[in-house]
Design a protein around this motif. Sequence first.
Motif, PDB file in Angstrom:
ATOM      1  N   VAL A 128       0.841  -1.197   0.000  1.00  0.00           N
ATOM      2  CA  VAL A 128       0.000   0.000   0.000  1.00  0.00           C
ATOM      3  C   VAL A 128       0.881   1.253   0.000  1.00  0.00           C
ATOM      4  O   VAL A 128       0.626   2.212  -0.734  1.00  0.00           O
ATOM      5  N   GLU A 129       1.932   1.239   0.823  1.00  0.00           N
ATOM      6  CA  GLU A 129       2.833   2.393   0.880  1.00  0.00           C
ATOM      7  C   GLU A 129       3.511   2.618  -0.469  1.00  0.00           C
ATOM      8  O   GLU A 129       3.584   3.749  -0.962  1.00  0.00           O
ATOM      9  N   ALA A 130       4.000   1.537  -1.074  1.00  0.00           N
ATOM     10  CA  ALA A 130       4.683   1.657  -2.366  1.00  0.00           C
ATOM     11  C   ALA A 130       3.728   2.150  -3.445  1.00  0.00           C
ATOM     12  O   ALA A 130       4.102   2.972  -4.298  1.00  0.00           O
ATOM     13  N   SER A 131       2.501   1.668  -3.417  1.00  0.00           N
ATOM     14  CA  SER A 131       1.508   2.116  -4.394  1.00  0.00           C
ATOM     15  C   SER A 131       1.242   3.604  -4.237  1.00  0.00           C
ATOM     16  O   SER A 131       1.086   4.337  -5.224  1.00  0.00           O
ATOM     17  N   GLY A 132       1.211   4.075  -2.981  1.00  0.00           N
ATOM     18  CA  GLY A 132       1.004   5.493  -2.735  1.00  0.00           C
ATOM     19  C   GLY A 132       2.147   6.338  -3.266  1.00  0.00           C
ATOM     20  O   GLY A 132       1.930   7.399  -3.865  1.00  0.00           O
ATOM     21  N   VAL A 133       3.373   5.858  -3.070  1.00  0.00           N
ATOM     22  CA  VAL A 133       4.541   6.588  -3.564  1.00  0.00           C
ATOM     23  C   VAL A 133       4.526   6.648  -5.088  1.00  0.00           C
ATOM     24  O   VAL A 133       4.712   7.719  -5.695  1.00  0.00           O
ATOM     25  N   ILE A 134       4.295   5.494  -5.723  1.00  0.00           N
ATOM     26  CA  ILE A 134       4.271   5.441  -7.196  1.00  0.00           C
ATOM     27  C   ILE A 134       3.159   6.324  -7.745  1.00  0.00           C
ATOM     28  O   ILE A 134       3.357   7.115  -8.679  1.00  0.00           O
ATOM     29  N   GLY A 135       1.967   6.204  -7.159  1.00  0.00           N
ATOM     30  CA  GLY A 135       0.834   7.001  -7.628  1.00  0.00           C
ATOM     31  C   GLY A 135       1.080   8.487  -7.479  1.00  0.00           C
ATOM     32  O   GLY A 135       0.777   9.274  -8.384  1.00  0.00           O
ATOM     33  N   ARG A 136       1.646   8.882  -6.342  1.00  0.00           N
ATOM     34  CA  ARG A 136       1.904  10.296  -6.112  1.00  0.00           C
ATOM     35  C   ARG A 136       2.940  10.848  -7.088  1.00  0.00           C
ATOM     36  O   ARG A 136       2.750  11.895  -7.698  1.00  0.00           O
ATOM     37  N   LEU A 137       4.052  10.150  -7.250  1.00  0.00           N
ATOM     38  CA  LEU A 137       5.114  10.664  -8.117  1.00  0.00           C
ATOM     39  C   LEU A 137       4.684  10.671  -9.585  1.00  0.00           C
ATOM     40  O   LEU A 137       4.996  11.620 -10.317  1.00  0.00           O
ATOM     41  N   MET A 138       3.936   9.651 -10.011  1.00  0.00           N
ATOM     42  CA  MET A 138       3.455   9.646 -11.396  1.00  0.00           C
ATOM     43  C   MET A 138       2.483  10.800 -11.624  1.00  0.00           C
ATOM     44  O   MET A 138       2.536  11.472 -12.662  1.00  0.00           O
ATOM     45  N   ASP A 139       1.609  11.044 -10.669  1.00  0.00           N
ATOM     46  CA  ASP A 139       0.654  12.145 -10.786  1.00  0.00           C
ATOM     47  C   ASP A 139       1.383  13.492 -10.842  1.00  0.00           C
ATOM     48  O   ASP A 139       1.031  14.367 -11.639  1.00  0.00           O
ATOM     49  N   ASP A 140       2.397  13.634 -10.007  1.00  0.00           N
ATOM     50  CA  ASP A 140       3.144  14.892  -9.984  1.00  0.00           C
ATOM     51  C   ASP A 140       3.916  15.122 -11.276  1.00  0.00           C
ATOM     52  O   ASP A 140       3.996  16.258 -11.769  1.00  0.00           O
ATOM     53  N   VAL A 141       4.482  14.051 -11.826  1.00  0.00           N
ATOM     54  CA  VAL A 141       5.221  14.179 -13.086  1.00  0.00           C
ATOM     55  C   VAL A 141       4.285  14.643 -14.204  1.00  0.00           C
ATOM     56  O   VAL A 141       4.597  15.563 -14.962  1.00  0.00           O
ATOM     57  N   VAL A 142       3.109  14.024 -14.294  1.00  0.00           N
ATOM     58  CA  VAL A 142       2.145  14.388 -15.333  1.00  0.00           C
ATOM     59  C   VAL A 142       1.634  15.807 -15.109  1.00  0.00           C
ATOM     60  O   VAL A 142       1.535  16.603 -16.053  1.00  0.00           O
ATOM     61  N   SER A 143       1.315  16.159 -13.857  1.00  0.00           N
ATOM     62  CA  SER A 143       0.811  17.504 -13.566  1.00  0.00           C
ATOM     63  C   SER A 143       1.854  18.560 -13.916  1.00  0.00           C
ATOM     64  O   SER A 143       1.538  19.610 -14.468  1.00  0.00           O
ATOM     65  N   HIS A 144       3.110  18.275 -13.616  1.00  0.00           N
ATOM     66  CA  HIS A 144       4.177  19.221 -13.925  1.00  0.00           C
ATOM     67  C   HIS A 144       4.320  19.399 -15.429  1.00  0.00           C
ATOM     68  O   HIS A 144       4.481  20.519 -15.921  1.00  0.00           O
ATOM     69  N   ALA A 145       4.207  18.278 -16.162  1.00  0.00           N
ATOM     70  CA  ALA A 145       4.317  18.356 -17.619  1.00  0.00           C
ATOM     71  C   ALA A 145       3.199  19.181 -18.219  1.00  0.00           C
ATOM     72  O   ALA A 145       3.394  19.997 -19.120  1.00  0.00           O
ATOM     73  N   VAL A 146       1.971  19.000 -17.694  1.00  0.00           N
ATOM     74  CA  VAL A 146       0.817  19.761 -18.186  1.00  0.00           C
ATOM     75  C   VAL A 146       1.007  21.244 -17.915  1.00  0.00           C
ATOM     76  O   VAL A 146       0.776  22.089 -18.777  1.00  0.00           O
ATOM     77  N   ARG A 147       1.439  21.573 -16.693  1.00  0.00           N
ATOM     78  CA  ARG A 147       1.657  22.987 -16.350  1.00  0.00           C
ATOM     79  C   ARG A 147       2.751  23.604 -17.222  1.00  0.00           C
ATOM     80  O   ARG A 147       2.669  24.764 -17.612  1.00  0.00           O
ATOM     81  N   SER A 148       3.786  22.813 -17.511  1.00  0.00           N
ATOM     82  CA  SER A 148       4.873  23.332 -18.346  1.00  0.00           C
ATOM     83  C   SER A 148       4.391  23.658 -19.751  1.00  0.00           C
ATOM     84  O   SER A 148       4.747  24.677 -20.324  1.00  0.00           O
TER      85      SER A 148
END
Length: 218
Positions: free
Chosen positions: A193-213
């Motif tokens: 569960v912890e690993a899934s949270g880390v992966i989900g958070r970082l993937m979401d942040d990468v995509v959000s950053h790309a969209v904002r850029s």
Amino acid sequence: MQINVTRWWKDLDVAGKLPFARDRGVELFFWILGVYYEPQYFPAIRILTKLISLISINDDLYDASNATIEELVLYHDAIQRWDVSAPDQLPDYIKHFYQKILDTYNMIEDEMAKQGRSYRVEYAKSALKDMVRVYLIEAKWYHQGYVPTMEEYMPVGKLSAGLRSLATASLVGMGEVATKEAFDWVISDPLIVEASGVIGRLMDDVVSHAVRSIEDIT
């Protein structure tokens, strides 16, 4: 089952009363079919579709609405108390959503009580409270213009990614397969569960950053 979820989604009146929220009813239903599709888990599919929809609107309330930090604090406090009288103190658009949260969890609790499993809903409520708590922390950071360190951010970001909340909610309608021990296990933050949270958070942040850029460029 699909009709039940569709009527529930229409009753939320996202377009009319929650225009800041994404209209994702159909999309999220198909997400949940990826969690379980077996016929015996139809009750679980129905329940989890509703709860992930509420989580999605919660996310949009903090990210895409024009709510002030004071309004978000009122909403956060109402959720933490699970206060049935709280709508009287909330802005109209949050009041409507908050009441739908109470109504939905009450319906699920009634359904579980008939099976002698109402305790399961308390786990789901607790997971939602944790998620709203970290949403508020992130909102305060944003409004204050504060950039947290990675050490500050990750414990918050793992929860705001929603994986633990969804993992907990996914067990609610699963019949005898989901024991009380299973709920205690999932809320203890096991490695998966912890690993899934880390992966989900970082993937979401990468995509959000790309969209904002891209938006900044255009």
